[in-house]
Enzyme design. Sequence first.
Site, PDB file in Angstrom:
ATOM      1  N   SER A 131       0.825  -1.202   0.000  1.00 31.83           N
ATOM      2  CA  SER A 131       0.000   0.000   0.000  1.00 31.83           C
ATOM      3  C   SER A 131       0.858   1.250   0.000  1.00 31.83           C
ATOM      4  O   SER A 131       1.951   1.263   0.537  1.00 31.83           O
ATOM      5  CB  SER A 131      -0.897   0.039   1.232  1.00 31.83           C
ATOM      6  OG  SER A 131      -1.584   1.280   1.260  1.00 31.83           O
ATOM      7  N   LYS A 185      -4.449  -6.633   3.483  1.00 31.39           N
ATOM      8  CA  LYS A 185      -4.408  -5.485   2.566  1.00 31.39           C
ATOM      9  C   LYS A 185      -5.837  -5.132   2.117  1.00 31.39           C
ATOM     10  O   LYS A 185      -6.193  -3.949   1.988  1.00 31.39           O
ATOM     11  CB  LYS A 185      -3.527  -5.817   1.349  1.00 31.39           C
ATOM     12  CG  LYS A 185      -3.574  -4.806   0.208  1.00 31.39           C
ATOM     13  CD  LYS A 185      -3.111  -3.430   0.647  1.00 31.39           C
ATOM     14  CE  LYS A 185      -2.883  -2.412  -0.452  1.00 31.39           C
ATOM     15  NZ  LYS A 185      -3.781  -2.333  -1.567  1.00 31.39           N
ATOM     16  N   HIS A 188      -7.431  -3.281   4.878  1.00 35.71           N
ATOM     17  CA  HIS A 188      -6.836  -1.937   4.850  1.00 35.71           C
ATOM     18  C   HIS A 188      -7.589  -1.064   3.850  1.00 35.71           C
ATOM     19  O   HIS A 188      -7.977   0.069   4.155  1.00 35.71           O
ATOM     20  CB  HIS A 188      -5.353  -2.045   4.474  1.00 35.71           C
ATOM     21  CG  HIS A 188      -4.738  -0.757   4.004  1.00 35.71           C
ATOM     22  ND1 HIS A 188      -4.981  -0.230   2.750  1.00 35.71           N
ATOM     23  CD2 HIS A 188      -3.914   0.119   4.618  1.00 35.71           C
ATOM     24  CE1 HIS A 188      -4.336   0.911   2.630  1.00 35.71           C
ATOM     25  NE2 HIS A 188      -3.676   1.147   3.741  1.00 35.71           N
ATOM     26  N   ASN A 189      -7.804  -1.593   2.677  1.00 34.69           N
ATOM     27  CA  ASN A 189      -8.505  -0.799   1.655  1.00 34.69           C
ATOM     28  C   ASN A 189      -9.946  -0.518   2.059  1.00 34.69           C
ATOM     29  O   ASN A 189     -10.463   0.568   1.796  1.00 34.69           O
ATOM     30  CB  ASN A 189      -8.486  -1.527   0.310  1.00 34.69           C
ATOM     31  CG  ASN A 189      -7.131  -1.417  -0.371  1.00 34.69           C
ATOM     32  OD1 ASN A 189      -6.108  -1.290   0.293  1.00 34.69           O
ATOM     33  ND2 ASN A 189      -7.115  -1.472  -1.684  1.00 34.69           N
ATOM     34  N   GLU A 192      -9.890   2.224   4.395  1.00 36.42           N
ATOM     35  CA  GLU A 192      -9.596   3.434   3.595  1.00 36.42           C
ATOM     36  C   GLU A 192     -10.893   3.982   2.969  1.00 36.42           C
ATOM     37  O   GLU A 192     -11.128   5.198   3.001  1.00 36.42           O
ATOM     38  CB  GLU A 192      -8.591   3.028   2.514  1.00 36.42           C
ATOM     39  CG  GLU A 192      -8.187   4.087   1.536  1.00 36.42           C
ATOM     40  CD  GLU A 192      -7.255   3.478   0.464  1.00 36.42           C
ATOM     41  OE1 GLU A 192      -6.336   2.714   0.801  1.00 36.42           O
ATOM     42  OE2 GLU A 192      -7.475   3.771  -0.724  1.00 36.42           O
TER      43      GLU A 192
END
Length: 473
Positions: A131, A185, A188-189, A192
């Site tokens: 990222s 990940k 995480h997105n 976000e």
Amino acid sequence: MSEAQANIGVIGMAVMGSNLARNLASRDGNTVAIFNRSAEKTRAVTAEFPDAGFVASETIEEFAASLQKPRTAIIMVQAGRATDAVITQLTEVFEPGDIIVDGGNALFTDTIRREAAVRATGINFVGAGISGGEEGALLGPSIMPGGSAEAWETLGPILKSIAAVVDGEPCVTHVGTDGAGHFVKMIHNGIEYADMQLIAEAYDLIRRGTGKTPAEIADIFAEWNTGELESYLIEITAEVLKQVDPQTGAPLVDVILDQAGSKGTGVWTVQTALDLGIPVSGIAEAVFARSLSSKPAQRAASSALPGPDGDFVVADADAFVEDVRLALYASKVIAYSQGFDAIVAGAEQYGWDIKKGEIAKIWRGGCIIRARFLNRITEAYAEDPALVALVTAPFFVDVMASTQAAWRRVVVAAAEAGIPSPAFSSSLAYYDGLRAERLPAALVQGQRDFFGAHTYKRVDQDGTFHTLWSGDR
Ligand code: ATR
């Protein structure tokens, strides 16, 4: 064929791949082999960055021969079929003990599948979430590798050398086996998405409630970035709001079409969370808000639907702005709490030993959701690794105590004014759902038993019960 002189290779010379290769080349002791399907790109990158000392190959065989054994190659091509194609090529030229890393945005279930298939050949496969966008790839991303512990032994030092560094610690850790890295990940997105939507709602409420200009709101975000909310997303929001369109002289945000795109990782997060039974309502609302924004026909057809009377103007602009800041902080804690719940559930479902505190640590630098308060998350999991919900950690209980009243005022104001705030309001509903001593789920169980004899449990006796309802058929 060239000699085996490179210690690491990168396949895929588009933006992310070439930046990652340059990052690797800039670190002491690395010689980087590069390869791209179309050789012109490899030639162009080699010519543009002569100082990188790239060892360029025009065939996959040459590329493999240019790597010292055990060979390590990072794939940076389009997720999906392109990744599969490159893996197939590499397994034909690599040998047992070599390491293939997929640094793309793969769906974690694809990574689980690929890891099993590649492992069967004796080659190691590591799915690594990376990222930080273009800049992160070049200067230091946050890296979330999965794969085997053996592969991590070789790969770890290389990844540590290129990752972002916070307080002397590189933003990379071995997340867990097979697809764990890409899973984290993905979450995480998802976080976000929620964070971006919350910031967008905060901006919208302030603008419509106080009449401040985007440039004035930029200053507010810049100010917020000096406190608890300090983060990359708040910082860039100030920059975006400050930007003036050179063609019209208008704030750029006013000439950008208000239809948000996406590459699908938010959707994956929500789909996965639904399968795991984890309410990630903040993330889901952020995904839905983007979907709604991208329905121009429905929006146009709905513009005449009645809304509240009168204009929305808050009485005390400064007090409202502060309320919105607190609402943003509270909702953001919920988004992270929900994201970590999904990580816990995913780890359990797929057998990964994921250290939550370590994840918060490696998100402190390099990645898009980097933020000051991630330190508090690391501390919360250090104090209690078995924490059942992040928001219940003492630090976050205190945050809720100091923010919840303002959060409620903001959600009320938004509802009364007819300003959509799906992430603020759904996060609050989730929070109150967690807090509630009794939930109306009891009534839902009654309904289910009524129409489907689905049975229910009682608060005062063990066992399973069914009522002979008067309407029983
Ligand atoms: P970025 O987001 O970094 O700009 P991307 O669109 O995710 O890039 O990926 C583009 C890369 O995938 C390119 O290196 C592309 O190779 P070409 O330059 O030859 O187009 C690579 N790529 C796409 N499909 C591929 C395939 N089937 N096999 C090998 N590489 C492929």
